[in-house]
Design a protein around this motif. Sequence first.
Motif, PDB file in Angstrom:
ATOM      1  N   ASP A 110       0.819  -1.219   0.000  1.00 18.83           N
ATOM      2  CA  ASP A 110       0.000   0.000   0.000  1.00 18.83           C
ATOM      3  C   ASP A 110       0.849   1.263   0.000  1.00 18.83           C
ATOM      4  N   ASN A 133      -2.072  -6.149   3.406  1.00 15.45           N
ATOM      5  CA  ASN A 133      -2.217  -5.008   2.511  1.00 15.45           C
ATOM      6  C   ASN A 133      -3.490  -4.253   2.893  1.00 15.45           C
ATOM      7  N   ASP A 135      -6.749  -2.193   2.835  1.00 15.61           N
ATOM      8  CA  ASP A 135      -7.701  -2.102   1.722  1.00 15.61           C
ATOM      9  C   ASP A 135      -8.753  -1.009   1.878  1.00 15.61           C
ATOM     10  N   ASN A 155      -7.634   7.650   3.562  1.00  7.61           N
ATOM     11  CA  ASN A 155      -7.421   6.845   2.356  1.00  7.61           C
ATOM     12  C   ASN A 155      -6.879   7.692   1.213  1.00  7.61           C
ATOM     13  N   GLN A 158      -3.220   8.182   1.922  1.00  8.09           N
ATOM     14  CA  GLN A 158      -2.431   6.980   1.686  1.00  8.09           C
ATOM     15  C   GLN A 158      -2.023   6.821   0.230  1.00  8.09           C
ATOM     16  N   GLN A 159      -2.701   7.505  -0.656  1.00  6.47           N
ATOM     17  CA  GLN A 159      -2.357   7.420  -2.074  1.00  6.47           C
ATOM     18  C   GLN A 159      -1.381   8.507  -2.508  1.00  6.47           C
ATOM     19  N   SER A 172      -4.174  -1.269  -3.063  1.00  8.76           N
ATOM     20  CA  SER A 172      -3.004  -2.126  -3.277  1.00  8.76           C
ATOM     21  C   SER A 172      -3.368  -3.577  -3.548  1.00  8.76           C
TER      22      SER A 172
END
Length: 262
Positions: A110, A133, A135, A155, A158-159, A172
């Motif tokens: 991730d 991982n 999600d 989230n 996290q990207q 991921s």
Amino acid sequence: MGFSAEWLSLREPADRAARDGPLAQQAAKAAGPNPLVVDFGCGTGATWRALAPYLPTGARWRFVDNEPALLAEAGRVAGENAELVEADLGEMDALPLAGASLVTASALLDLMPEAWVADLARRLDVPFYATLNYDGRMSWAPAHDDDAAVTAAFNQHQQGDKGMGPALGPNSADRTIALFEAAGFMVLSADSTWLLGPDKAPLQRELTNGIAQAANEAGAREAASWGRHRHAIADRTTCHIGHIDILALPTGNLQESTHVLR
């Protein structure tokens, strides 16, 4: 990109409880009778501790990390059958894959960009076992009005770029499955969701501190107050944090499994 030994130690019991046992046994079987396991982002050796009981006596390990102190601790606990390699995981050409019979990674994908995973899928001709991982799923009891907003902001964060390009974050597992299937692997997966009860209050507090900070950086104005609330009631809270374990098997190394393909 790096983590402290204290954080890794705090989360390891939750990781161990969440890992899917049958998939771990399948990974060990796929490694063959005289395995060399290459562990990316090894930390203090959590994957070794989880997988070693299923592997033959004398199985060799090659630990790969960019943190010398973590590598040293992994080598100390694993002993003479462990080789230590300090390397930048982002430099795919420099990663020591020669001789591997199984490649592993835990709580890593991730953080990585899609191009890195795609490149790995193209290069590997041995099984790949990637666990824990994240999600994107979070749930809390008791609930809070800002849970959904903070989760969405986390989230998004996290990207972001972790030093190698935009990370896969909560995508991921799905993207890794798709990329390895496109490269000709059969991919098995299993749920490895964290279940953190009041007995894991110290881990909950560290976790929610990090979630709140990341969500705040992503623009969630309610994140700081949410974090203080979660910190205060951790010893009365149960939470689920979604993770997925993955085992990608090259077509020449297919094994029977009771797992359902995703």
